[in-house]
Design an enzyme around this catalytic site. Structure first.
Site, PDB file in Angstrom:
ATOM      1  N   GLU A  10       0.820  -1.218   0.000  1.00 29.92           N
ATOM      2  CA  GLU A  10       0.000   0.000   0.000  1.00 29.92           C
ATOM      3  C   GLU A  10       0.853   1.267   0.000  1.00 29.92           C
ATOM      4  O   GLU A  10       0.354   2.354  -0.276  1.00 29.92           O
ATOM      5  CB  GLU A  10      -0.982  -0.005   1.179  1.00 29.92           C
ATOM      6  CG  GLU A  10      -0.356  -0.190   2.545  1.00 29.92           C
ATOM      7  CD  GLU A  10      -0.002   1.119   3.214  1.00 29.92           C
ATOM      8  OE1 GLU A  10      -0.607   2.145   2.858  1.00 29.92           O
ATOM      9  OE2 GLU A  10       0.871   1.111   4.086  1.00 29.92           O
ATOM     10  N   ASP A 294      -6.159  -5.826  10.468  1.00 31.03           N
ATOM     11  CA  ASP A 294      -4.839  -5.266  10.152  1.00 31.03           C
ATOM     12  C   ASP A 294      -4.092  -4.880  11.423  1.00 31.03           C
ATOM     13  O   ASP A 294      -2.924  -5.212  11.614  1.00 31.03           O
ATOM     14  CB  ASP A 294      -5.027  -4.055   9.234  1.00 31.03           C
ATOM     15  CG  ASP A 294      -3.811  -3.144   9.175  1.00 31.03           C
ATOM     16  OD1 ASP A 294      -2.686  -3.646   9.324  1.00 31.03           O
ATOM     17  OD2 ASP A 294      -3.994  -1.933   8.975  1.00 31.03           O
ATOM     18  N   HIS A 317      -3.444  -3.095   3.396  1.00 32.47           N
ATOM     19  CA  HIS A 317      -2.741  -2.708   4.627  1.00 32.47           C
ATOM     20  C   HIS A 317      -2.250  -3.955   5.363  1.00 32.47           C
ATOM     21  O   HIS A 317      -1.095  -4.016   5.815  1.00 32.47           O
ATOM     22  CB  HIS A 317      -3.692  -1.914   5.538  1.00 32.47           C
ATOM     23  CG  HIS A 317      -3.554  -0.442   5.415  1.00 32.47           C
ATOM     24  ND1 HIS A 317      -4.245   0.278   4.489  1.00 32.47           N
ATOM     25  CD2 HIS A 317      -2.813   0.453   6.103  1.00 32.47           C
ATOM     26  CE1 HIS A 317      -3.943   1.561   4.604  1.00 32.47           C
ATOM     27  NE2 HIS A 317      -3.060   1.691   5.566  1.00 32.47           N
TER      28      HIS A 317
END
Length: 352
Positions: A10, A294, A317
Site C-alpha cells: 500500500e 490489520d 494494509h
C-alpha cells in the site's frame, strides 16, 4: 542493517509505523526508503514525524533524515526508557495512528509508563478514538495488554488539539482465536459533533435506525448516544463523527466509523459504517472487521502461541504489514483467502 522499501504494497505510513516499532522492540537498526511513495504528498507528514520522534525518544534511538517530507530515514534504536512522556503532533495529525506505533514499544518498557498525546482524535483516514478504545483495545485486552486510556478532549481536522492520556503496564502477550462473530447480542452507535447544528447528529441517528430497520434487528438490542456541543462551548473546535459497534455471541466485537466533512450529507456519514457492519455480520460473519484484521497483526507476531482469526476483508494494509513482520521478525504466517475478500490469517507468535 535491515533495509525496507516504503513503496511496497500500500506504500503508505503503515510501513513506517510498523517498521520503526519493530526496530525499537528488537534492537535491530533499519533504513527505510521511498517513504509513503504511493501517496499524493509522499514523505514524512506531521503524524509520522511525531510517531518516529516519540519512539526514538522512548528507546533512545539515533535517527537520520527525520524531517517533514523526508523520503528516507535511518533508525538505530537504543534501550527503552520508562518515564512520563508528552508528544504533540502539532496539527490534526492522528493520535490513534501514533498510538498504533507507540503501544507495542511501550509494552517492552521495564516498568509502567505514562504518555500524553495532543493532536487529532477524529480525523480522516484514521481510526476514531471510539474505534480505538472499543474495538482495538477490546482485542488487545484479550491478548493480555494492561492499559488504561483517557480522552480529555476531542480534536478535529484541521485544528486538532485533542488530548489523550495512556497508562500502560508491560505484560506478556497471548495469542487469540476467533472464527465467527455469531449472533448479534448488542449494537451500539454514537453521533458526536462540536460547533455544528444539532440536526447533524439527529439526522445521523435517524439514518442509522432506518438502515438497521431493514434487517429486522430487535430494538431491545440497540443502544445509542447522541451529543452536540455548541460552537460557544467547543471554543472554535468544529467537527463530527459517527461510530457503530456490534457485540457477537462468540465474544467478538466489530466496529466501523466515519468523519463528517464539509459537503457530505449527515445521512451518508452514518449510512456507510452501518452498511459495512451489517455486511460484515450477515455476509461473512467474520469476527474481526476490516481494520482490526490489520491492526492486531503486530501484536499477534509478538505474542506467545498461534493466533488465528477470520477477517471481513483482507486489505492491502494487512498484506503490507505481514510483509514487514516477515522482514524484521521472520514470522511464519499463512493466509486463506484473497485480497478484498473474507480471509483467515494465521500467525505463529515469536513470544518476545
Amino acid at each position: 542493517m535491515i533495509k525496507i522499501d516504503g513503496s511496497f504494497g500500500e506504500g503508505g505510513g503503515q510501513i513506517l509505523r510498523t517498521a520503526i516499532a519493530l526496530s525499537a522492540i528488537t534492537g535491530k537498526a533499519i533504513h527505510i526508503y521511498n517513504i509513503r511513495a504511493k501517496r499524493d504528498n509522499p514523505g514524512l507528514r506531521p503524524q509520522h514525524l511525531t510517531a518516529v520522534k516519540a519512539i526514538a525518544e522512548i528507546c533512545n534511538a539515533k535517527v537520520e533524515g527525520l524531517k517533514i517530507s523526508s523520503k528516507e530515514i535511518t533508525f538505530i534504536p537504543g534501550h527503552v526508557s520508562a518515564k512520563n512522556y508528552e508528544f504533540n503532533v502539532g496539527t490534526a495529525g492522528s493520535v490513534t495512528l501514533v498510538l498504533q506505533a507507540l503501544l507495542p514499544v511501550l509494552n517492552f518498557a521495564e516498568k509502567p509508563i505514562f504518555v500524553r498525546l495532543i493532536g487529532g482524535t477524529e480525523v480522516p483516514k484514521s481510526p476514531t478514538f471510539s474505534y480505538f478504545r472499543n474495538v482495538l483495545l477490546y482485542y488487545l485486552f484479550k491478548m493480555g495488554l494492561k492499559i488504561n486510556v483517557n480522552l480529555l478532549k476531542h480534536g478535529f481536522y484541521p485544528r486538532g488539539g485533542g488530548i489523550v492520556e495512556v497508562e500502560l503496564e508491560p505484560s506478556k502477550l497471548q495469542s487469540i482465536y476467533y472464527e465467527n462473530f455469531g449472533k448479534i447480542e448488542e449494537i451500539y452507535f454514537e453521533a458526536y459533533s462540536e460547533g455544528l447544528p444539532e440536526h447533524v447528529t439527529i439526522r445521523e441517528i435517524n439514518e442509522a435506525f432506518n438502515v438497521l430497520s431493514d434487517y429486522n434487528i430487535s430494538k431491545e438490542l440497540i443502544k445509542f448516544n447522541k451529543k452536540s456541543v455548541s460552537l460557544e462551548e467547543s471554543k472554535g473546535n468544529i467537527g463530527n463523527f459517527f461510530f457503530i459497534m456490534a457485540k457477537g455471541s462468540h465474544n467478538a466485537v466489530l466496529g466501523y466509523d466515519s468523519i463528517g466533512l464539509k459537503g457530505i450529507p449527515a445521512e451518508k456519514v452514518a449510512r456507510e459504517p452501518v452498511q459495512l457492519i451489517l455486511e460484515n455480520i450477515f455476509k461473512t460473519n467474520a469476527p474481526l472487521d476490516i481494520f482490526a484484521g490489520d491492526q492486531i497483526l503486530i501484536w499477534a507476531s509478538l505474542a506467545k502461541g498461534t493466533t488465528s482469526f477470520r477477517t471481513h476483508k483482507l486489505t492491502l494494509h494487512a498484506f503490507t504489514t505481514l510483509y514487514i513482520l516477515k522482514e524484521i521478525l521472520d514470522i511464519k504466517y499463512s493466509i486463506e483467502g484473497k485480497l478484498n475478500e473474507v480471509s483467515r490469517i494465521i500467525i505463529e507468535g515469536k513470544n518476545i
